[in-house]
Design a protein around this motif. Sequence first.
Motif, PDB file in Angstrom:
ATOM      1  N   ASP A  43       0.854  -1.205   0.000  1.00  0.00           N
ATOM      2  CA  ASP A  43       0.000   0.000   0.000  1.00  0.00           C
ATOM      3  C   ASP A  43       0.882   1.245   0.000  1.00  0.00           C
ATOM      4  O   ASP A  43       1.010   1.926   1.011  1.00  0.00           O
ATOM      5  CB  ASP A  43      -0.920  -0.015   1.217  1.00  0.00           C
ATOM      6  N   LYS A 276      -5.371   0.023 -18.235  1.00  0.00           N
ATOM      7  CA  LYS A 276      -6.191  -0.379 -17.080  1.00  0.00           C
ATOM      8  C   LYS A 276      -7.333   0.599 -16.867  1.00  0.00           C
ATOM      9  O   LYS A 276      -8.477   0.209 -16.611  1.00  0.00           O
ATOM     10  CB  LYS A 276      -5.306  -0.467 -15.836  1.00  0.00           C
ATOM     11  N   THR A 280     -11.383  -0.229 -17.002  1.00  0.00           N
ATOM     12  CA  THR A 280     -12.042  -0.355 -15.705  1.00  0.00           C
ATOM     13  C   THR A 280     -12.793   0.885 -15.249  1.00  0.00           C
ATOM     14  O   THR A 280     -13.694   0.767 -14.416  1.00  0.00           O
ATOM     15  CB  THR A 280     -11.015  -0.706 -14.608  1.00  0.00           C
ATOM     16  N   ASP A 281     -12.434   2.055 -15.722  1.00  0.00           N
ATOM     17  CA  ASP A 281     -13.005   3.284 -15.182  1.00  0.00           C
ATOM     18  C   ASP A 281     -14.187   3.739 -16.033  1.00  0.00           C
ATOM     19  O   ASP A 281     -14.016   4.258 -17.130  1.00  0.00           O
ATOM     20  CB  ASP A 281     -11.934   4.375 -15.120  1.00  0.00           C
ATOM     21  N   GLU A 400     -11.919  -9.606 -12.272  1.00  0.00           N
ATOM     22  CA  GLU A 400     -12.453  -8.465 -11.554  1.00  0.00           C
ATOM     23  C   GLU A 400     -11.332  -7.460 -11.285  1.00  0.00           C
ATOM     24  O   GLU A 400     -10.177  -7.837 -11.064  1.00  0.00           O
ATOM     25  CB  GLU A 400     -13.068  -8.904 -10.224  1.00  0.00           C
ATOM     26  N   GLU A 401     -11.692  -6.185 -11.307  1.00  0.00           N
ATOM     27  CA  GLU A 401     -10.679  -5.157 -11.070  1.00  0.00           C
ATOM     28  C   GLU A 401      -9.994  -5.351  -9.716  1.00  0.00           C
ATOM     29  O   GLU A 401      -8.787  -5.108  -9.573  1.00  0.00           O
ATOM     30  CB  GLU A 401     -11.313  -3.767 -11.129  1.00  0.00           C
ATOM     31  N   SER A 402     -10.718  -5.829  -8.730  1.00  0.00           N
ATOM     32  CA  SER A 402     -10.147  -6.046  -7.400  1.00  0.00           C
ATOM     33  C   SER A 402      -9.080  -7.127  -7.381  1.00  0.00           C
ATOM     34  O   SER A 402      -8.290  -7.218  -6.442  1.00  0.00           O
ATOM     35  CB  SER A 402     -11.263  -6.416  -6.408  1.00  0.00           C
ATOM     36  N   GLU A 403      -9.037  -7.947  -8.427  1.00  0.00           N
ATOM     37  CA  GLU A 403      -8.042  -9.018  -8.502  1.00  0.00           C
ATOM     38  C   GLU A 403      -6.730  -8.559  -9.128  1.00  0.00           C
ATOM     39  O   GLU A 403      -5.752  -9.313  -9.116  1.00  0.00           O
ATOM     40  CB  GLU A 403      -8.604 -10.193  -9.310  1.00  0.00           C
ATOM     41  N   ASP A 405      -3.174  -7.019  -9.501  1.00  0.00           N
ATOM     42  CA  ASP A 405      -2.105  -7.005  -8.508  1.00  0.00           C
ATOM     43  C   ASP A 405      -1.012  -6.036  -8.942  1.00  0.00           C
ATOM     44  O   ASP A 405      -0.669  -5.969 -10.120  1.00  0.00           O
ATOM     45  CB  ASP A 405      -1.516  -8.411  -8.355  1.00  0.00           C
TER      46      ASP A 405
END
Length: 476
Positions: A43, A276, A280-281, A400-403, A405
Amino acid sequence: MTDTSEHSRPEALPTPPPQCPASKLGPGPGGRTRLYGPEAESDLYGLYERLRAEHGPVAPVLLHDDLPAWLVLGYRENLDVARTPSRFSRDSRLWTEMREGRVPPDHPLCPIVTWQPICVFTDGEQHERWRGAVNDAIARFDRRGIRRHVTQCANQLVDRFCASGKADLVSQFAEPLPMMAMTELLGMPEEFSPELVSAGRDMIKGSATAVQSNEFVQETLRKLVARKHARPGADFTSWLLEHPSGLSDDEVQQHLRLVLIAAFETTANLMANTLKMVLTDVRFRASLAGGHMTLPDAVEQVLWDEPPFMNILGRWATQDTELAGRQIKAGDALVMGLAAANVDTAVRPDLDAPIHGNRAHLAFSGGAHECPGQDVGRAIAGTGIDALLLRLPDIKLAIEESELDYRSTLMCRHLTSLPVAFTPHQPSHSEPTAEEGQDDSPHSAVPRTTPSAPSGQVTALRRPWWTSFRNWFRRS
């Protein structure tokens, strides 16, 4: 442009040894926060905000092996450091830790901090001499030739995976394309690019194999300089060798390394982050489709929010001084926090608001050492993305976007992969149209010998929302 004469290929980069274990969590010596290890890798933006809340615009941090440094988080403070070389020099020989022997030759940061005869490590007259040669050589690039070559390379890459209906746009597109372009611009055999991609990315990670990777890059460029003495061409290497400033072979080699690695990393990250965002946005797509955001605006938004270089280790205090209330000692190292500066609420009170036509970000640093090749990087990234989306109009994210890395290092934060899916089709081996070869940019370079105009035409595709990408350069 590429030299096709016989050449001896440097030995391939050996298999890297296992990576050193990540640093332990928690504060380091003196209560300083480590700018590497698990927290930074997981992070980085969260770490910036924690440091900003605890210390203000300048925070005490630790680099690899717990070497002390200052991380400059504030926008105005970063500009202050960049614009006052009398207080904050680019000469790494001033670094107290290095002068006192705490940075051994095999230290993972050595490839990026060891003083070299290049413009980024100097100020004043010597900087003007070296930077002038680089600027003059970059100015000789033919932008139409660059775009034509990048389009051809992009189509070659798409042809490799288009029949499968799936791809990883990081490893199969965003990483190889800039190096393919740069090997052409430097006059280097194209087959070197895969190994240079691996070595170039590794050497700026501060990894256990960074020094080894640096040696591979250096040997590759050393042989290129020798070859261009014998057979000069219309390429960046030859232009540096013939420049009136009379650069030595070593000076030319080191500037080739600088341009190659900086251009590769920044452009690869810019392409991956922009793709990306495209995939995604929803706000990005709606704004672009509705004509409220041009593609240059969109890319500048990415450069504000996710700059290719997050941090730059590259300033050393020339004297005891003060910065944002911090007492900086002569010889202290300063890390310019470009990403942190770009989200400083002092200049961006509303971080969610889109930024249109604003290039005041610090993605390419600032002052006398601002990146000289940023427009070439934009040309490579924009042309490549345009070519990809024209070939794959129904492309979509495969996970999924949350995946997704990310991997963070001292200098960079980049996507590890960007899996996509699309309708499979056979390779088309298409070439750019005459329209794509046009160059009406106000920054057109001095004309040079370029490949003949292609005769093929791109197959017409239905017009998806991102066809406005094609107006990228005419609006910039």
